[in-house]
Design a protein around this motif. Structure first.
Motif, PDB file in Angstrom:
ATOM      1  N   LEU A 246      -4.778   8.729   2.687  1.00  0.00           N
ATOM      2  CA  LEU A 246      -5.415   9.295   3.190  1.00  0.00           C
ATOM      3  C   LEU A 246      -6.932   9.805   2.474  1.00  0.00           C
ATOM      4  CD1 LEU A 246      -3.814  12.182   5.545  1.00  0.00           C
ATOM      5  CD2 LEU A 246      -5.308  10.450   6.478  1.00  0.00           C
ATOM      6  N   TRP A 247      -6.506  10.120   0.615  1.00  0.00           N
ATOM      7  CA  TRP A 247      -7.809  10.762  -0.253  1.00  0.00           C
ATOM      8  C   TRP A 247      -8.322   9.340  -0.146  1.00  0.00           C
ATOM      9  CZ3 TRP A 247      -6.606   8.569  -5.518  1.00  0.00           C
ATOM     10  CH2 TRP A 247      -7.924   8.915  -6.309  1.00  0.00           C
ATOM     11  N   SER A 249      -9.272   6.896   1.175  1.00  0.00           N
ATOM     12  CA  SER A 249      -9.926   6.323   2.146  1.00  0.00           C
ATOM     13  C   SER A 249     -10.935   7.536   2.708  1.00  0.00           C
ATOM     14  CB  SER A 249      -9.614   6.313   4.052  1.00  0.00           C
ATOM     15  OG  SER A 249      -8.641   7.869   4.274  1.00  0.00           O
ATOM     16  N   SER A 250     -11.195   8.638   1.585  1.00  0.00           N
ATOM     17  CA  SER A 250     -12.186  10.289   2.165  1.00  0.00           C
ATOM     18  C   SER A 250     -13.089   9.467   1.471  1.00  0.00           C
ATOM     19  CB  SER A 250     -11.007  10.978   1.662  1.00  0.00           C
ATOM     20  OG  SER A 250     -11.208  11.143   0.465  1.00  0.00           O
ATOM     21  N   LYS A 251     -13.287   9.009  -0.115  1.00  0.00           N
ATOM     22  CA  LYS A 251     -14.156   8.589  -0.151  1.00  0.00           C
ATOM     23  C   LYS A 251     -14.439   9.624  -0.841  1.00  0.00           C
ATOM     24  CE  LYS A 251     -15.248   4.366   2.189  1.00  0.00           C
ATOM     25  NZ  LYS A 251     -16.184   2.910   3.254  1.00  0.00           N
ATOM     26  N   ILE A 252     -13.655  11.186  -1.723  1.00  0.00           N
ATOM     27  CA  ILE A 252     -15.076  11.696  -1.871  1.00  0.00           C
ATOM     28  C   ILE A 252     -14.472  11.676  -3.811  1.00  0.00           C
ATOM     29  CG2 ILE A 252     -14.279  14.053  -2.566  1.00  0.00           C
ATOM     30  CD1 ILE A 252     -13.535  14.340   0.395  1.00  0.00           C
ATOM     31  N   TRP A 259      -8.652  17.593  -4.499  1.00  0.00           N
ATOM     32  CA  TRP A 259      -8.167  17.101  -3.188  1.00  0.00           C
ATOM     33  C   TRP A 259      -7.152  17.646  -2.175  1.00  0.00           C
ATOM     34  CZ3 TRP A 259      -5.072  14.297  -0.014  1.00  0.00           C
ATOM     35  CH2 TRP A 259      -5.416  14.084   1.322  1.00  0.00           C
ATOM     36  N   ASN A 263      -8.456  21.376   0.662  1.00  0.00           N
ATOM     37  CA  ASN A 263      -8.106  20.380   2.053  1.00  0.00           C
ATOM     38  C   ASN A 263      -7.592  20.912   2.579  1.00  0.00           C
ATOM     39  OD1 ASN A 263     -10.764  18.450   1.929  1.00  0.00           O
ATOM     40  ND2 ASN A 263      -9.802  17.706   0.125  1.00  0.00           N
ATOM     41  N   ILE A 265      -4.867  19.312   4.861  1.00  0.00           N
ATOM     42  CA  ILE A 265      -4.847  17.595   4.963  1.00  0.00           C
ATOM     43  C   ILE A 265      -3.837  17.708   6.224  1.00  0.00           C
ATOM     44  CG2 ILE A 265      -5.341  16.472   3.056  1.00  0.00           C
ATOM     45  CD1 ILE A 265      -1.715  18.035   3.596  1.00  0.00           C
ATOM     46  N   HIS A 268      -5.173  16.167   9.213  1.00  0.00           N
ATOM     47  CA  HIS A 268      -4.663  14.561   9.219  1.00  0.00           C
ATOM     48  C   HIS A 268      -3.278  13.854   9.305  1.00  0.00           C
ATOM     49  CE1 HIS A 268      -8.792  14.509   8.829  1.00  0.00           C
ATOM     50  NE2 HIS A 268      -8.633  15.397   7.660  1.00  0.00           N
TER      51      HIS A 268
END
Length: 412
Positions: A246-247, A249-252, A259, A263, A265, A268
């Motif tokens: 998830l991290w 794919s978040s592109k943060i 993260w 967040n 989470i 999700h």
């Protein structure tokens, strides 16, 4: 001599032709009653004829246009006890990347008739109103709009958006009905069915979705029950690897620990809340371990079709061209040895959160592989405080990792 007027009980006088001497004239009354009876009989016959004509027209429509959907008295029994001749399957996913791959395959294979007798339900409507590559996503968004937006008459009500949502929902329902009448099995799916801002919106959205199933359409008498529908749940048994995915794919532009600590989470990670609501609606649940499938080099879509749904995967089956296709195991971030203790705590916290769902121990739940059932039959259930404070638990563990990182000057 004047005629004496005699008042009748109804206020009529003796000069009224229907009254003589305070009593009705028998001949006139009998003729009136006879006329009324004839008129009533005529109306009954006419009504019966109209009903019979309408029924004949409907039977002709069903028998010649949709012969497979002929409605007989035996359908009453089918309504009460399903024959399981057909089914409707909803594929749910927590890891977005896993579902995107599966949905892309299903749309392409359905178009090429490789899924027969299954089909991925996509209505044939204008691309202005619907993007076919998005599958069921826009349907879920439309239902969510209807159940969660501002009511009509209040500030913020968007009439255009509601009309568009009604139209799209209607198109999907017509597609479901058409496929069911053709004796086809229906596949739909979305990764958005797991993300809800409140449990109330979740329940209302999922209930509205089940109302679109063919047998729940009050306009028709199509066979089936909610027992003819199932949920195929794509589950990541490694909860830490799911978090890391998830991290990624978040592109943060922040590291994993930042993260994780900043967040919520759980929104999700929680895919079981949706499954539990659908289980209460009467749907069966199949839980598929995505990590097991992918780490063994198997094609996830083919595994779902062959092992879970039970399609023919023999050399002469519709999926024969995919028999030799394999995929590389998913590459995950390596867990740094400095944080092994914290990663283990995260795994335990998330497993305890997952375990506290009643449907996992129900009789109508299947696990793929079967060994996955052991995880939920023997796991430790959290206390009430821990169960509803899972976000805080995760953030506390993230803070421990952050402190350890600062002390050691290391990175993840």
């Amino acid at each position: 001599m004047k005629r004496r007027h005699v008042t009748s009980p109804a206020g009529k006088t003796s000069t009224d032709p229907a009254w003589h001497g305070g009593r009705p004239q028998q001949g006139v009354s009998e003729k009136s009653m006879l006329a009324k009876q004839v008129l009533l009989l005529f109306s009954v016959v006419l009504t019966s004829a109209i009903v019979m004509i309408k029924g004949s027209i409907f039977d002709l429509y069903i028998n010649f246009i949709h012969p497979e959907a002929s409605i007989h008295s035996k359908n009453v029994t089918l309504k009460q006890k399903s024959t399981r001749a057909r089914e409707l399957a909803i594929i749910l996913s927590g890891p977005v990347s896993a579902f995107e791959t599966v949905e892309k395959d299903l749309i392409a294979w359905s178009k090429d008739y490789k899924l027969r007798p299954y089909t991925y339900a996509i209505p044939d409507i204008s691309p202005i109103n619907y993007t076919k590559s998005q599958g069921s996503l826009q349907l879920i968004d439309a239902i969510r709009t209807k159940v969660s937006s501002v009511p009509r008459g209040f500030d913020g009500y968007n009439l255009t958006k509601h009309m568009a949502s009604d139209s799209l929902i209607n198109e999907f329902q017509k597609e479901f009905n058409s496929l069911w009448m053709q004796n086809k099995n229906i596949l739909i799916g979305s990764d958005q069915l797991t993300y809800f801002t409140s449990e109330k919106v979740r329940r209302k959205t999922l209930h509205r979705l089940t109302e679109l199933f063919p047998w729940n359409d009050v306009r028709f008498s199509l066979p089936g029950t909610n027992n003819d529908a199932k949920v195929i749940l794509l589950y990541r048994s490694s909860r830490v690897q799911h978090l890391q995915a998830l991290w990624s794919s978040s592109k943060i532009q922040e590291d994993f620990i930042e993260w994780l600590s900043s967040n919520d989470i759980i929104i999700h990670m929680d895919i079981f809340s949706t499954a539990e609501v659908l289980a209460r609606e009467g749907l069966e649940i199949d839980v598929v371990d995505v990590d097991y499938v992918v780490d063994n080099g198997q094609n996830l879509t083919k595994y779902i079709l062959c092992e879970v749904i039970g399609m023919s995967c023999q050399s002469d089956g519709p999926l024969k061209d995919l028999m030799d296709e394999n995929v590389e195991p998913t590459k995950y971030l390596e867990s740094k040895s400095n944080f092994n203790v914290q990663f283990e705590k995260l795994e335990v916290a998330m497993n305890e959160f997952d375990c506290d769902f009643d449907f996992l121990r129900a009789k109508n739940v299947r696990f793929f592989p079967e060994s996955l059932a052991l995880k939920f039959s023997s796991c430790k259930l959290p206390s009430n405080n821990e169960r509803y404070d899972i976000s805080t638990r995760v953030k506390n563990i993230a803070q421990q990792m952050k402190q350890k990182k600062n002390d050691a000057g290391s990175n993840v």
